[in-house]
Design a protein around this motif. Structure first.
Motif, PDB file in Angstrom:
ATOM      1  N   THR A  82     -11.422  -6.852  -5.551  1.00  0.00           N
ATOM      2  CA  THR A  82     -10.123  -6.970  -4.877  1.00  0.00           C
ATOM      3  C   THR A  82      -9.002  -7.056  -5.908  1.00  0.00           C
ATOM      4  N   ASN A  83      -8.020  -6.189  -5.754  1.00  0.00           N
ATOM      5  CA  ASN A  83      -6.859  -6.172  -6.642  1.00  0.00           C
ATOM      6  C   ASN A  83      -5.722  -6.929  -5.949  1.00  0.00           C
ATOM      7  N   TRP A  84      -5.243  -7.987  -6.594  1.00  0.00           N
ATOM      8  CA  TRP A  84      -4.238  -8.860  -5.984  1.00  0.00           C
ATOM      9  C   TRP A  84      -2.821  -8.575  -6.465  1.00  0.00           C
ATOM     10  N   ARG A  85      -2.625  -7.687  -7.414  1.00  0.00           N
ATOM     11  CA  ARG A  85      -1.289  -7.548  -7.978  1.00  0.00           C
ATOM     12  C   ARG A  85      -0.757  -6.128  -8.050  1.00  0.00           C
ATOM     13  N   SER A  86      -1.612  -5.103  -7.988  1.00  0.00           N
ATOM     14  CA  SER A  86      -1.127  -3.730  -8.127  1.00  0.00           C
ATOM     15  C   SER A  86      -0.728  -3.142  -6.781  1.00  0.00           C
ATOM     16  N   LYS A  87       0.189  -2.180  -6.833  1.00  0.00           N
ATOM     17  CA  LYS A  87       0.639  -1.507  -5.619  1.00  0.00           C
ATOM     18  C   LYS A  87      -0.433  -0.542  -5.111  1.00  0.00           C
ATOM     19  N   ILE A  90      -1.137   2.781  -6.972  1.00  0.00           N
ATOM     20  CA  ILE A  90      -1.824   2.575  -8.255  1.00  0.00           C
ATOM     21  C   ILE A  90      -3.315   2.398  -8.021  1.00  0.00           C
ATOM     22  N   VAL A  91      -3.660   1.550  -7.067  1.00  0.00           N
ATOM     23  CA  VAL A  91      -5.071   1.276  -6.774  1.00  0.00           C
ATOM     24  C   VAL A  91      -5.768   2.534  -6.258  1.00  0.00           C
ATOM     25  N   ALA A  92      -5.105   3.269  -5.383  1.00  0.00           N
ATOM     26  CA  ALA A  92      -5.692   4.490  -4.837  1.00  0.00           C
ATOM     27  C   ALA A  92      -5.957   5.512  -5.937  1.00  0.00           C
ATOM     28  N   PHE A  93      -5.022   5.607  -6.876  1.00  0.00           N
ATOM     29  CA  PHE A  93      -5.215   6.534  -7.989  1.00  0.00           C
ATOM     30  C   PHE A  93      -6.420   6.133  -8.827  1.00  0.00           C
ATOM     31  N   ASN A  94      -6.514   4.849  -9.169  1.00  0.00           N
ATOM     32  CA  ASN A  94      -7.642   4.380  -9.971  1.00  0.00           C
ATOM     33  C   ASN A  94      -8.975   4.624  -9.270  1.00  0.00           C
ATOM     34  N   VAL A 125     -16.088   0.628  -9.468  1.00  0.00           N
ATOM     35  CA  VAL A 125     -14.660   0.685  -9.790  1.00  0.00           C
ATOM     36  C   VAL A 125     -13.763   0.634  -8.558  1.00  0.00           C
ATOM     37  N   HIS A 126     -14.311   0.882  -7.375  1.00  0.00           N
ATOM     38  CA  HIS A 126     -13.470   0.904  -6.168  1.00  0.00           C
ATOM     39  C   HIS A 126     -12.919  -0.482  -5.880  1.00  0.00           C
ATOM     40  N   GLN A 127     -11.610  -0.538  -5.677  1.00  0.00           N
ATOM     41  CA  GLN A 127     -10.954  -1.814  -5.417  1.00  0.00           C
ATOM     42  C   GLN A 127     -10.282  -1.814  -4.054  1.00  0.00           C
ATOM     43  N   HIS A 128     -10.230  -3.002  -3.477  1.00  0.00           N
ATOM     44  CA  HIS A 128      -9.505  -3.211  -2.234  1.00  0.00           C
ATOM     45  C   HIS A 128      -8.183  -3.897  -2.551  1.00  0.00           C
ATOM     46  N   ILE A 129      -7.266  -3.846  -1.594  1.00  0.00           N
ATOM     47  CA  ILE A 129      -5.934  -4.424  -1.803  1.00  0.00           C
ATOM     48  C   ILE A 129      -5.736  -5.594  -0.850  1.00  0.00           C
ATOM     49  N   LYS A 130      -5.325  -6.728  -1.389  1.00  0.00           N
ATOM     50  CA  LYS A 130      -5.065  -7.900  -0.574  1.00  0.00           C
ATOM     51  C   LYS A 130      -3.587  -8.258  -0.515  1.00  0.00           C
ATOM     52  N   ASN A 131      -2.817  -7.694  -1.457  1.00  0.00           N
ATOM     53  CA  ASN A 131      -1.391  -7.985  -1.498  1.00  0.00           C
ATOM     54  C   ASN A 131      -0.707  -7.352  -0.283  1.00  0.00           C
ATOM     55  N   LYS A 132      -0.112  -8.171   0.569  1.00  0.00           N
ATOM     56  CA  LYS A 132       0.516  -7.666   1.787  1.00  0.00           C
ATOM     57  C   LYS A 132       1.747  -6.817   1.490  1.00  0.00           C
ATOM     58  N   GLU A 133       2.303  -6.966   0.292  1.00  0.00           N
ATOM     59  CA  GLU A 133       3.499  -6.217  -0.074  1.00  0.00           C
ATOM     60  C   GLU A 133       3.153  -5.062  -1.024  1.00  0.00           C
ATOM     61  N   ALA A 134       1.928  -4.573  -0.937  1.00  0.00           N
ATOM     62  CA  ALA A 134       1.448  -3.578  -1.893  1.00  0.00           C
ATOM     63  C   ALA A 134       1.516  -2.145  -1.371  1.00  0.00           C
ATOM     64  N   ASP A 135       2.398  -1.879  -0.416  1.00  0.00           N
ATOM     65  CA  ASP A 135       2.455  -0.540   0.165  1.00  0.00           C
ATOM     66  C   ASP A 135       3.271   0.441  -0.660  1.00  0.00           C
ATOM     67  N   GLU A 136       3.843  -0.008  -1.761  1.00  0.00           N
ATOM     68  CA  GLU A 136       4.651   0.894  -2.573  1.00  0.00           C
ATOM     69  C   GLU A 136       3.856   1.337  -3.800  1.00  0.00           C
ATOM     70  N   GLY A 137       4.567   1.723  -4.838  1.00  0.00           N
ATOM     71  CA  GLY A 137       3.912   2.175  -6.067  1.00  0.00           C
ATOM     72  C   GLY A 137       4.168   3.643  -6.302  1.00  0.00           C
ATOM     73  N   TYR A 138       4.151   4.038  -7.552  1.00  0.00           N
ATOM     74  CA  TYR A 138       4.476   5.436  -7.881  1.00  0.00           C
ATOM     75  C   TYR A 138       3.786   5.831  -9.180  1.00  0.00           C
ATOM     76  N   LEU A 139       3.195   7.023  -9.184  1.00  0.00           N
ATOM     77  CA  LEU A 139       2.628   7.601 -10.392  1.00  0.00           C
ATOM     78  C   LEU A 139       3.091   9.042 -10.515  1.00  0.00           C
ATOM     79  N   CYS A 140       3.297   9.469 -11.744  1.00  0.00           N
ATOM     80  CA  CYS A 140       3.673  10.866 -11.983  1.00  0.00           C
ATOM     81  C   CYS A 140       3.092  11.291 -13.331  1.00  0.00           C
ATOM     82  N   PHE A 141       2.366  12.384 -13.320  1.00  0.00           N
ATOM     83  CA  PHE A 141       1.812  12.939 -14.552  1.00  0.00           C
ATOM     84  C   PHE A 141       2.479  14.282 -14.820  1.00  0.00           C
TER      85      PHE A 141
END
Length: 244
Positions: A82-87, A90-94, A125-141
């Motif tokens: 469980t990832n408690w801090r990333s958006k 980010i988690v979906a990409f990982n 490596v698969h992580q779940h998200i517990k942060n209720k405010e984690a619906d944002e985040g942005y990656l660009c390559f």
């Protein structure tokens, strides 16, 4: 003596532990466990970045467990999924990237592929998200094309494109309401940092603080004062005149 002093043991970032380091720690750990105390080893195999200096990710994967079992010790292994801090982005990409990376590495190397399956398997490596405010985040390559030529020329070509893109990205972030204090640029080497700092300084559009800019030895005003003092002692030195 150490075993009587340190009863409980906690080691973080264990994925970077070298085999020789483990052999040094092992007697202390076995002594602690044999006397009913607790040992906690924490690590993430996919963060193992010190293999170039002996870090052995196999230890955290299954090496420690297999070795302790030979001493009649059955360790408890817990995967923190469980990832408690990333958006969320980010988690979906990982979650998508690491299993794919393992596949590419497996196809690249002819032997030793088993370790990739252990370290980068989806269930590991698969992580779940517990942060209720984690619906944002942005990656660009962004990949930069380079013109064929000498190796040094090719490197300079794509680096210039990257630097110009960096400047544009900073402007876009400022337009969106971010401040300079919200922006950080991560680099791989000190050389990369210096090149970016030189570019931003020459461009003159964005204030910044780099690792070297905090050093007194790189401060322009300090160097001018030092050169003036040297000039008093060595008035005939042409290089000092030129630097001032």
């Amino acid at each position: 003596k150490s075993g009587n002093t340190f009863l409980h043991i906690f080691i973080d970032e264990f994925q970077d532990t070298a085999t020789v380091q483990w052999n040094i720690l092992k007697p202390l750990i076995l002594n602690s466990l044999s006397t009913g105390n607790d040992v906690l080893l924490v690590g993430d195999a996919k963060q193992s970045i010190y293999r170039w200096r002996g870090g052995n990710m196999q230890l955290i994967l299954d090496g420690i467990s297999n070795e302790l079992k030979r001493y009649g010790i059955k360790p408890t292994v817990k995967n923190l999924d469980t990832n408690w801090r990333s958006k969320r982005e980010i988690v979906a990409f990982n979650n998508a990237f690491f299993p794919l990376a393992a596949t590419l590495l497996r196809d690249t190397f002819e032997s030793g592929n088993e370790i990739f399956d252990l370290a980068y398997a989806s269930k590991e490596v698969h992580q779940h998200i517990k942060n209720k405010e984690a619906d944002e985040g942005y990656l660009c390559f962004k990949f930069f094309k380079t013109e064929k030529g000498e190796e040094q020329e090719e490197e300079q070509h794509w680096k210039l494109q990257a630097l110009e893109t960096l400047s544009v990205n900073i402007k876009e972030l400022l337009e969106k309401g971010y401040t300079y204090g919200d922006i950080v640029i991560l680099v791989r080497t000190n050389k990369d940092e210096n090149e970016i700092a030189d570019f931003l300084f020459e461009e003159g559009e964005h204030p910044f603080i780099s690792g070297n800019s905090l050093l007194i030895s790189t401060n322009t005003k300090i160097n001018v004062l030092l050169n003036c003092m040297r000039l008093i002692a060595e008035s005939d030195e042409p290089l000092l005149h030129a630097e001032i």
